[in-house]
Design a protein around this motif. Sequence first.
Motif, PDB file in Angstrom:
ATOM      1  N   TYR A   1       0.330  -1.562  -0.156  1.00  0.00           N
ATOM      2  CA  TYR A   1      -0.310  -0.033  -0.399  1.00  0.00           C
ATOM      3  C   TYR A   1       0.980   1.071  -0.314  1.00  0.00           C
ATOM      4  CZ  TYR A   1       0.951  -0.848   5.018  1.00  0.00           C
ATOM      5  OH  TYR A   1       1.256  -0.495   6.156  1.00  0.00           O
ATOM      6  N   ARG A   2       0.502   2.007  -0.721  1.00  0.00           N
ATOM      7  CA  ARG A   2       1.365   3.628  -0.708  1.00  0.00           C
ATOM      8  C   ARG A   2      -0.091   4.254  -0.077  1.00  0.00           C
ATOM      9  NH1 ARG A   2       2.148   4.325  -6.598  1.00  0.00           N
ATOM     10  NH2 ARG A   2       3.584   2.715  -6.101  1.00  0.00           N
ATOM     11  N   TYR A   3       0.730   5.549   1.343  1.00  0.00           N
ATOM     12  CA  TYR A   3       0.058   6.521   1.750  1.00  0.00           C
ATOM     13  C   TYR A   3       0.189   8.015   0.962  1.00  0.00           C
ATOM     14  CZ  TYR A   3       0.268   3.950   6.032  1.00  0.00           C
ATOM     15  OH  TYR A   3      -0.086   3.419   7.403  1.00  0.00           O
ATOM     16  N   ARG A   4      -1.189   8.439   0.527  1.00  0.00           N
ATOM     17  CA  ARG A   4      -0.980   9.561  -0.216  1.00  0.00           C
ATOM     18  C   ARG A   4      -2.037  10.703   0.261  1.00  0.00           C
ATOM     19  NH1 ARG A   4      -3.869   6.945  -5.439  1.00  0.00           N
ATOM     20  NH2 ARG A   4      -2.795   5.806  -6.388  1.00  0.00           N
ATOM     21  N   LEU A   5      -1.486  11.783   0.778  1.00  0.00           N
ATOM     22  CA  LEU A   5      -1.797  13.469   1.533  1.00  0.00           C
ATOM     23  C   LEU A   5      -1.696  14.187   0.241  1.00  0.00           C
ATOM     24  CD1 LEU A   5      -2.174  13.937   4.125  1.00  0.00           C
ATOM     25  CD2 LEU A   5       0.002  14.958   4.706  1.00  0.00           C
ATOM     26  N   ARG A   6      -3.436  14.916  -0.055  1.00  0.00           N
ATOM     27  CA  ARG A   6      -3.533  15.905  -0.263  1.00  0.00           C
ATOM     28  C   ARG A   6      -4.181  16.871   0.520  1.00  0.00           C
ATOM     29  NH1 ARG A   6      -6.640  11.633  -3.421  1.00  0.00           N
ATOM     30  NH2 ARG A   6      -5.733  11.256  -5.380  1.00  0.00           N
ATOM     31  N   GLY A   7      -3.352  17.977   0.133  1.00  0.00           N
ATOM     32  CA  GLY A   7      -3.441  19.448   1.432  1.00  0.00           C
ATOM     33  C   GLY A   7      -3.739  20.680  -0.215  1.00  0.00           C
ATOM     34  N   ASP A   8      -3.482  21.982   1.112  1.00  0.00           N
ATOM     35  CA  ASP A   8      -3.157  23.027  -0.307  1.00  0.00           C
ATOM     36  C   ASP A   8      -2.513  23.588   0.887  1.00  0.00           C
ATOM     37  OD1 ASP A   8      -4.607  24.818  -1.561  1.00  0.00           O
ATOM     38  OD2 ASP A   8      -6.166  24.639  -0.481  1.00  0.00           O
ATOM     39  N   GLY A   9      -1.898  23.435   1.018  1.00  0.00           N
ATOM     40  CA  GLY A   9      -0.622  24.596   0.967  1.00  0.00           C
ATOM     41  C   GLY A   9      -0.172  24.538   2.449  1.00  0.00           C
ATOM     42  N   HIS A  10      -0.399  23.124   3.247  1.00  0.00           N
ATOM     43  CA  HIS A  10      -0.113  23.012   4.553  1.00  0.00           C
ATOM     44  C   HIS A  10       0.839  22.860   5.339  1.00  0.00           C
ATOM     45  CE1 HIS A  10      -5.066  22.263   4.020  1.00  0.00           C
ATOM     46  NE2 HIS A  10      -5.046  21.893   5.419  1.00  0.00           N
ATOM     47  N   ILE A  11       1.598  23.473   6.131  1.00  0.00           N
ATOM     48  CA  ILE A  11       2.442  22.411   6.639  1.00  0.00           C
ATOM     49  C   ILE A  11       2.737  22.527   8.152  1.00  0.00           C
ATOM     50  CG2 ILE A  11       3.705  24.538   4.951  1.00  0.00           C
ATOM     51  CD1 ILE A  11       4.659  26.616   6.568  1.00  0.00           C
ATOM     52  N   ALA A  12       3.970  21.780   8.261  1.00  0.00           N
ATOM     53  CA  ALA A  12       4.411  20.983   9.373  1.00  0.00           C
ATOM     54  C   ALA A  12       4.738  22.057  11.003  1.00  0.00           C
ATOM     55  CB  ALA A  12       5.349  19.936   9.779  1.00  0.00           C
ATOM     56  N   ALA A  13       4.957  23.066  10.339  1.00  0.00           N
ATOM     57  CA  ALA A  13       5.131  24.127  10.902  1.00  0.00           C
ATOM     58  C   ALA A  13       4.110  24.920  12.621  1.00  0.00           C
ATOM     59  CB  ALA A  13       6.211  25.378  10.595  1.00  0.00           C
ATOM     60  N   ASP A  14       2.698  24.591  10.951  1.00  0.00           N
ATOM     61  CA  ASP A  14       2.131  25.681  11.952  1.00  0.00           C
ATOM     62  C   ASP A  14       1.504  24.549  12.872  1.00  0.00           C
ATOM     63  OD1 ASP A  14       1.475  27.803   9.777  1.00  0.00           O
ATOM     64  OD2 ASP A  14       0.292  26.541   8.874  1.00  0.00           O
ATOM     65  N   TYR A  15       2.086  23.637  12.914  1.00  0.00           N
ATOM     66  CA  TYR A  15       1.421  22.202  13.942  1.00  0.00           C
ATOM     67  C   TYR A  15       2.146  22.547  15.282  1.00  0.00           C
ATOM     68  CZ  TYR A  15      -1.769  21.061  10.512  1.00  0.00           C
ATOM     69  OH  TYR A  15      -3.346  21.420   9.107  1.00  0.00           O
ATOM     70  N   ALA A  16       3.734  23.087  14.615  1.00  0.00           N
ATOM     71  CA  ALA A  16       4.483  22.758  15.579  1.00  0.00           C
ATOM     72  C   ALA A  16       4.057  24.416  16.604  1.00  0.00           C
ATOM     73  CB  ALA A  16       5.276  22.675  14.855  1.00  0.00           C
ATOM     74  N   ALA A  17       3.940  25.196  15.525  1.00  0.00           N
ATOM     75  CA  ALA A  17       3.490  26.628  16.863  1.00  0.00           C
ATOM     76  C   ALA A  17       1.974  26.485  17.398  1.00  0.00           C
ATOM     77  CB  ALA A  17       3.620  27.282  15.941  1.00  0.00           C
TER      78      ALA A  17
END
Length: 435
Positions: free
Chosen positions: A407-423
């Motif tokens: 299987y393969r993980y597919r992630l669809r976003g719209d400009g999401h970045i990990a830094a926003d969640y870390a902050a």
Amino acid sequence: MTSVPEPSAELLQRAGAARLAAVSLGQTSDEQRAQALQAMADALAEHAAGIVDANREDLERSAEQGLAPALMARLKLDAKKLEGAIEGVHKVAALPDPLGRRQLHRELDQGLVLERITVPLGVVGVIFEARPDALMQIASLAIRSGNGAILKGGSEASCTNEAVMKALQQGLSQSDVSSDALALLTTRQESLALLRLDGLVDLIIPRGSNELVRFIQDNTRIPVLGHADGICHLYVDSAADVQQAVRVAIDSKTQYPAACNAIETLLLHESVAAAFLTAAIPRFQESGVVLRGDDASQGLGVAEAATEEDWRTEYLDLILSVRVVSNLDAALDHIRRFGSRHTDAIVTTDAAAADRFLAAVDSAGVYLNCSTRFADGFRYGFGAEVGISTQTLPPRGPVGLEGLVTYRYRLRGDGHIAADYAAGTRRFSHRDQPL
């Protein structure tokens, strides 16, 4: 010790072509892959007479060379057996598409959606001995699951394998799937060099002797799926229906003794051993089975003595070791010590004993009141199998289409970045969605 050579330029070219064909194959539709299998089956039927003639040539040559009876039985591919193999290809074509299935559908956050989708492995390399029908099974499962396949059969089946592969590739040439997706290796050097094709081959599946499987496991960096031994047991419990137990035992040993799912050891509870052997010994004798037993079973009519080595031997022949045990715990202990985690069965009318056996025996297949010969992909409704796996990690048991996909993980976003969640400016919702 046999050394593993570097792959030749020709082998690298063929493996590379199979890899490219597999990439395209993985993007075909369910309908295109099913149609390719129908074309393969039609071509096999068209060339049936030539395939049977080629097999007859292999049989004659192998008989002259003194090939073991068990391997001769596996090598034989008469018109009836070929017809069954072709029917298996049709059945695989009719199976549900294993690709593109969504196993996970989760909203991580608004506009950020994760999916887990089934995809092909890529290219499988399969090495098998004296089983030309395996070539058809494996090829059909590979194409149906979107995988390329590089196959190497035993030299004893060389004429049959070449005739079968010619038909299969002709069928593919009349479909939307490239015939490069299937490749047949013909020399020992090529089969050894196959083990060095990491990066081009994603999985090795050996089907053959203990020595073959062990050698492959020790000489490749490519993952290996398979089993080394098929030491299967049948335990006849104190609460067994004796006539049912005899019927199951006879079938488990004699229906096809050269198969890896035929029993090699019969364990008898001491309270039922005399009644069982009185009924079973004449039936075994009629079928040509040689019984080798411990002291207790010899006292009840078993003619030959078993040695310690018999308990760990895969005969693949009309030989069966017999041991009398004092209770279920003794049977379970014997299976733990000598079993190969393939398929083991109990005959009993005691529900508690049955449940304990089914829970305690750590084998790929654990059966109640039925023959071990059911351990087979076709009989499980898989259409066919690429082999039987006795490893603990999945896939386990007869491996069909589901064992040839990952299987393969597919992630669809719209400009999401990990830094926003870390902050802490955004938070995960982790809401599961309908599959």
